[in-house]
Design a protein around this motif. Sequence first.
Motif, mmCIF file in Angstrom:
data_model
loop_
_atom_site.group_PDB
_atom_site.id
_atom_site.type_symbol
_atom_site.label_atom_id
_atom_site.label_comp_id
_atom_site.label_asym_id
_atom_site.label_seq_id
_atom_site.Cartn_x
_atom_site.Cartn_y
_atom_site.Cartn_z
ATOM 1 N N ALA A 1 14.869 -7.681 11.823
ATOM 2 C CA ALA A 1 15.348 -6.395 12.277
ATOM 3 C C ALA A 1 14.917 -6.068 13.549
ATOM 4 O O ALA A 1 15.044 -4.840 14.005
ATOM 5 N N GLY A 2 13.814 -6.847 14.297
ATOM 6 C CA GLY A 2 13.349 -6.207 15.560
ATOM 7 C C GLY A 2 12.489 -5.346 15.699
ATOM 8 O O GLY A 2 12.139 -4.633 16.302
ATOM 9 N N ILE A 3 11.495 -5.178 14.331
ATOM 10 C CA ILE A 3 10.669 -4.312 14.215
ATOM 11 C C ILE A 3 9.354 -4.845 14.046
ATOM 12 O O ILE A 3 9.195 -5.677 13.555
ATOM 13 N N ASP A 4 8.354 -4.389 15.129
ATOM 14 C CA ASP A 4 7.104 -4.755 15.233
ATOM 15 C C ASP A 4 6.224 -4.159 14.180
ATOM 16 O O ASP A 4 5.657 -3.068 14.549
ATOM 17 N N PHE A 5 6.289 -4.627 12.942
ATOM 18 C CA PHE A 5 5.503 -4.006 11.893
ATOM 19 C C PHE A 5 4.951 -5.103 11.016
ATOM 20 O O PHE A 5 5.753 -6.083 10.764
ATOM 21 N N ASP A 6 3.974 -5.017 10.344
ATOM 22 C CA ASP A 6 3.185 -5.941 9.565
ATOM 23 C C ASP A 6 3.210 -5.456 8.133
ATOM 24 O O ASP A 6 2.757 -4.315 7.994
ATOM 25 N N ALA A 7 3.622 -6.165 7.071
ATOM 26 C CA ALA A 7 3.588 -5.620 5.734
ATOM 27 C C ALA A 7 2.117 -5.104 5.237
ATOM 28 O O ALA A 7 2.177 -4.212 4.236
ATOM 29 N N SER A 8 1.199 -5.699 5.951
ATOM 30 C CA SER A 8 -0.240 -5.320 5.345
ATOM 31 C C SER A 8 -0.552 -3.545 5.826
ATOM 32 O O SER A 8 -1.529 -3.129 5.414
ATOM 33 N N TRP A 9 0.399 -3.333 6.658
ATOM 34 C CA TRP A 9 0.217 -1.761 7.333
ATOM 35 C C TRP A 9 0.939 -0.967 6.058
ATOM 36 O O TRP A 9 0.589 0.415 6.372
ATOM 37 N N PHE A 10 1.629 -1.354 5.233
ATOM 38 C CA PHE A 10 2.596 -0.521 4.431
ATOM 39 C C PHE A 10 1.676 0.685 3.572
ATOM 40 O O PHE A 10 2.101 1.592 3.739
ATOM 41 N N PRO A 11 0.593 0.243 3.096
ATOM 42 C CA PRO A 11 -0.127 1.177 2.267
ATOM 43 C C PRO A 11 -0.624 2.705 3.180
ATOM 44 O O PRO A 11 -0.273 3.768 2.782
ATOM 45 N N VAL A 12 -0.960 2.111 4.578
ATOM 46 C CA VAL A 12 -1.501 3.226 5.298
ATOM 47 C C VAL A 12 -0.214 4.135 5.695
ATOM 48 O O VAL A 12 -0.244 5.374 5.686
ATOM 49 N N PHE A 13 0.922 3.276 6.209
ATOM 50 C CA PHE A 13 2.042 4.028 6.662
ATOM 51 C C PHE A 13 2.819 5.059 5.466
ATOM 52 O O PHE A 13 3.094 5.973 5.871
ATOM 53 N N TYR A 14 2.723 4.431 4.202
ATOM 54 C CA TYR A 14 3.422 4.999 3.271
ATOM 55 C C TYR A 14 2.635 6.584 2.944
ATOM 56 O O TYR A 14 3.188 7.437 2.704
ATOM 57 N N LEU A 15 1.197 6.085 2.569
ATOM 58 C CA LEU A 15 0.585 7.483 2.361
ATOM 59 C C LEU A 15 0.556 8.491 3.652
ATOM 60 O O LEU A 15 0.633 9.713 3.227
ATOM 61 N N LEU A 16 0.530 8.090 4.722
ATOM 62 C CA LEU A 16 0.588 9.283 5.866
ATOM 63 C C LEU A 16 2.238 9.595 6.285
ATOM 64 O O LEU A 16 2.347 10.556 6.668
ATOM 65 N N SER A 17 3.074 8.882 5.476
ATOM 66 C CA SER A 17 4.320 9.342 5.430
ATOM 67 C C SER A 17 4.610 10.520 4.593
ATOM 68 O O SER A 17 5.236 11.280 4.516
ATOM 69 N N LYS A 18 3.768 10.440 3.520
ATOM 70 C CA LYS A 18 3.659 11.649 2.716
ATOM 71 C C LYS A 18 2.533 12.632 2.632
ATOM 72 O O LYS A 18 2.737 13.712 2.118
ATOM 73 N N ASN A 19 1.740 12.428 3.673
ATOM 74 C CA ASN A 19 0.594 13.398 3.935
ATOM 75 C C ASN A 19 0.405 13.657 5.299
ATOM 76 O O ASN A 19 0.601 12.583 6.160
ATOM 77 N N ASP A 20 0.110 14.686 5.829
ATOM 78 C CA ASP A 20 -0.036 15.169 7.198
ATOM 79 C C ASP A 20 -1.237 14.256 7.818
ATOM 80 O O ASP A 20 -0.971 13.541 9.201
ATOM 81 N N ALA A 21 -2.239 14.233 6.915
ATOM 82 C CA ALA A 21 -3.503 13.631 7.524
ATOM 83 C C ALA A 21 -4.253 13.354 6.367
ATOM 84 O O ALA A 21 -4.358 14.054 5.323
ATOM 85 N N LEU A 22 -5.123 12.158 6.307
ATOM 86 C CA LEU A 22 -5.972 11.658 5.235
ATOM 87 C C LEU A 22 -7.271 11.315 6.124
ATOM 88 O O LEU A 22 -7.101 10.652 7.144
ATOM 89 N N SER A 23 -8.153 11.777 5.120
ATOM 90 C CA SER A 23 -9.622 10.750 5.581
ATOM 91 C C SER A 23 -9.450 9.231 5.289
ATOM 92 O O SER A 23 -8.796 8.832 4.574
ATOM 93 N N ILE A 24 -10.459 8.376 6.002
ATOM 94 C CA ILE A 24 -10.636 7.049 5.842
ATOM 95 C C ILE A 24 -10.818 6.955 4.240
ATOM 96 O O ILE A 24 -10.427 6.035 3.697
ATOM 97 N N LYS A 25 -12.134 7.847 3.732
ATOM 98 C CA LYS A 25 -12.388 7.608 2.484
ATOM 99 C C LYS A 25 -11.052 7.868 1.560
ATOM 100 O O LYS A 25 -10.731 7.075 0.543
#
Length: 168
Positions: free
Chosen positions: A34-58
Amino acid sequence: MNLYQSLGHLVLGSRLRRLSEAFLSEINKAYQTAGIDFDASWFPVFYLLSKNDALSIKELSEQIEVSHPAASQLITNLKKKGLVGTDTCSDDGRRQLVTLTEKGRDLLKQIMPVWEAISQSMAELVETDETIKQLLPAISALENAFRQTKLADNIVQKLNTNLKPAGQ
């Protein structure tokens, strides 16, 4: 029957890792195609940040169930790519809040249709076989069992029981 199938539970972790690697490889191929520079291992972080404005690393580490250092390393890698930023929490200077950057939000817009296509494709695949339909419930049940049981302790107990000389 191949070696892995014949060894049953002895190679459960290896089989799950192989399955995970094969699945993530296919997902990464879809992003690349699809021509998208994205790695599946990033999914959990992107998903959570798509649902929250900000989250702590913890908070991220707890929700994705990885160690704090592992979450911190992932965030560091995403920061280097300009996809996330961190700011010190205003009420606790020790906490770093993670947010998507503008570049990260733009990438999120590109990957969300891929997530929908993945969901649809997997739903179709699951419908092809009654056994496959049980996979996610079975994984959930196994995860819950591991949370409630200390498998290593059980194994050691069996070793100690089986290694005692007769008559003791």
